[in-house]
Design a protein around this motif. Structure first.
Motif, PDB file in Angstrom:
ATOM      1  N   THR A   1       0.869  -1.176   0.000  1.00  0.00           N
ATOM      2  CA  THR A   1       0.000   0.000   0.000  1.00  0.00           C
ATOM      3  C   THR A   1       0.908   1.227   0.000  1.00  0.00           C
ATOM      4  O   THR A   1       2.125   1.101   0.207  1.00  0.00           O
ATOM      5  CB  THR A   1      -0.881   0.022   1.263  1.00  0.00           C
ATOM      6  OG1 THR A   1      -0.017   0.180   2.400  1.00  0.00           O
ATOM      7  CG2 THR A   1      -1.733  -1.230   1.387  1.00  0.00           C
ATOM      8  N   PRO A   2       0.371   2.409  -0.202  1.00  0.00           N
ATOM      9  CA  PRO A   2       1.210   3.607  -0.092  1.00  0.00           C
ATOM     10  C   PRO A   2       1.925   3.705   1.263  1.00  0.00           C
ATOM     11  O   PRO A   2       3.094   4.084   1.318  1.00  0.00           O
ATOM     12  CB  PRO A   2       0.215   4.760  -0.301  1.00  0.00           C
ATOM     13  CG  PRO A   2      -0.837   4.165  -1.197  1.00  0.00           C
ATOM     14  CD  PRO A   2      -0.979   2.734  -0.727  1.00  0.00           C
ATOM     15  N   SER A   3       1.243   3.316   2.352  1.00  0.00           N
ATOM     16  CA  SER A   3       1.891   3.326   3.670  1.00  0.00           C
ATOM     17  C   SER A   3       3.024   2.312   3.735  1.00  0.00           C
ATOM     18  O   SER A   3       4.061   2.554   4.355  1.00  0.00           O
ATOM     19  CB  SER A   3       0.885   3.023   4.774  1.00  0.00           C
ATOM     20  OG  SER A   3      -0.110   4.010   4.822  1.00  0.00           O
ATOM     21  N   GLY A   4       2.816   1.147   3.108  1.00  0.00           N
ATOM     22  CA  GLY A   4       3.851   0.126   3.064  1.00  0.00           C
ATOM     23  C   GLY A   4       5.064   0.589   2.281  1.00  0.00           C
ATOM     24  O   GLY A   4       6.212   0.358   2.694  1.00  0.00           O
ATOM     25  N   ILE A   5       4.811   1.261   1.174  1.00  0.00           N
ATOM     26  CA  ILE A   5       5.913   1.806   0.365  1.00  0.00           C
ATOM     27  C   ILE A   5       6.699   2.818   1.187  1.00  0.00           C
ATOM     28  O   ILE A   5       7.931   2.797   1.215  1.00  0.00           O
ATOM     29  CB  ILE A   5       5.371   2.447  -0.934  1.00  0.00           C
ATOM     30  CG1 ILE A   5       4.814   1.358  -1.860  1.00  0.00           C
ATOM     31  CG2 ILE A   5       6.455   3.268  -1.636  1.00  0.00           C
ATOM     32  CD1 ILE A   5       4.043   1.903  -3.058  1.00  0.00           C
ATOM     33  N   ASP A   6       5.977   3.696   1.881  1.00  0.00           N
ATOM     34  CA  ASP A   6       6.635   4.715   2.702  1.00  0.00           C
ATOM     35  C   ASP A   6       7.524   4.077   3.768  1.00  0.00           C
ATOM     36  O   ASP A   6       8.682   4.463   3.943  1.00  0.00           O
ATOM     37  CB  ASP A   6       5.571   5.614   3.355  1.00  0.00           C
ATOM     38  CG  ASP A   6       6.193   6.734   4.163  1.00  0.00           C
ATOM     39  OD1 ASP A   6       7.077   7.441   3.626  1.00  0.00           O
ATOM     40  OD2 ASP A   6       5.806   6.906   5.340  1.00  0.00           O
ATOM     41  N   LEU A   7       7.003   3.069   4.473  1.00  0.00           N
ATOM     42  CA  LEU A   7       7.787   2.433   5.534  1.00  0.00           C
ATOM     43  C   LEU A   7       9.003   1.695   4.989  1.00  0.00           C
ATOM     44  O   LEU A   7      10.088   1.770   5.563  1.00  0.00           O
ATOM     45  CB  LEU A   7       6.916   1.472   6.339  1.00  0.00           C
ATOM     46  CG  LEU A   7       6.218   2.059   7.549  1.00  0.00           C
ATOM     47  CD1 LEU A   7       5.345   1.024   8.241  1.00  0.00           C
ATOM     48  CD2 LEU A   7       7.204   2.645   8.539  1.00  0.00           C
ATOM     49  N   VAL A   8       8.831   0.958   3.892  1.00  0.00           N
ATOM     50  CA  VAL A   8       9.971   0.204   3.366  1.00  0.00           C
ATOM     51  C   VAL A   8      11.040   1.156   2.832  1.00  0.00           C
ATOM     52  O   VAL A   8      12.243   0.868   2.948  1.00  0.00           O
ATOM     53  CB  VAL A   8       9.529  -0.859   2.325  1.00  0.00           C
ATOM     54  CG1 VAL A   8       9.275  -0.271   0.964  1.00  0.00           C
ATOM     55  CG2 VAL A   8      10.548  -1.979   2.245  1.00  0.00           C
ATOM     56  N   LEU A   9      10.639   2.290   2.308  1.00  0.00           N
ATOM     57  CA  LEU A   9      11.632   3.279   1.856  1.00  0.00           C
ATOM     58  C   LEU A   9      12.348   3.924   3.046  1.00  0.00           C
ATOM     59  O   LEU A   9      13.529   4.265   2.951  1.00  0.00           O
ATOM     60  CB  LEU A   9      10.979   4.341   0.962  1.00  0.00           C
ATOM     61  CG  LEU A   9      10.514   3.836  -0.405  1.00  0.00           C
ATOM     62  CD1 LEU A   9       9.789   4.937  -1.172  1.00  0.00           C
ATOM     63  CD2 LEU A   9      11.681   3.273  -1.218  1.00  0.00           C
TER      64      LEU A   9
END
Length: 183
Positions: A100-108
């Motif tokens: 999800t967008p939140s998942g992308i943010d955290l992994v980055l």
């Protein structure tokens, strides 16, 4: 107490396991403080982020985490709205995963942390040694993958052999007719 046995204690898989456990523990503690994620969560997010649409089966094969734990962790990541499950278009039994967008943010956010920790873990090695270690580890993993079918075949043969060794002996044949029986 018995005398020390002359045993090999520095098997490569043991050394790799110990090194991995020690660095994994430290890494997980940092990720939990910085991002509220375990190192396994970060690993799964990285793999899903690097291969959007990866199936659960593919994820299990590539992540090095046991199948039931992967399922539990992915379920938690879905609940936290970091990963989305999508039913396969061609096969409804396959579940595809993406961030999800939140998942992308955290992994980055996790990426520079991971790079920094790896650099610190490996600062005892030269750049050439790190490249050699990485190349050797990939070579070992590739060799294991190429030999998996023959290993499973040989393992099945070993199981069959062990099962035959532990089965009870057949009963003795009956005496030939006309032979007196013991009373």
């Amino acid at each position: 107490m018995h005398a020390p046995l002359q045993l090999k204690t520095d098997y490569l898989n043991v050394l790799l396991d110990v090194a991995s456990a020690r660095t994994r523990d430290r890494g997980s503690r940092v990720y939990e403080i910085e991002l509220g994620l375990s190192i396994r969560d970060v690993r799964l997010l990285r793999m899903i982020g690097g291969a959007p649409g990866i199936t659960m089966g593919q994820l299990v094969q590539t992540c090095g985490i046991e199948k039931t734990l992967v399922s539990k962790l992915v379920g938690s990541l879905v609940q936290r709205e970091l990963v989305q499950r999508q039913i396969g278009n061609e096969d409804a039994r396959q579940i595809h995963l993406c961030l999800t967008p939140s998942g992308i943010d955290l992994v980055l956010q996790a990426e520079p942390i991971g790079q920094e920790m790896e650099a610190r873990f490996l600062d005892c090695l030269s750049a050439s040694e790190i490249d050699t270690l990485r190349r050797i580890l990939h070579k070992i993993m590739d060799a294991e993958e190429r030999s998996r079918d023959i290993f499973e075949f040989l393992l099945a043969q070993l199981r069959e052999s062990k099962a035959a060794d532990t089965s009870p002996p057949p009963p003795p044949p009956p005496p030939p007719s006309g032979t007196p029986r013991k009373k």
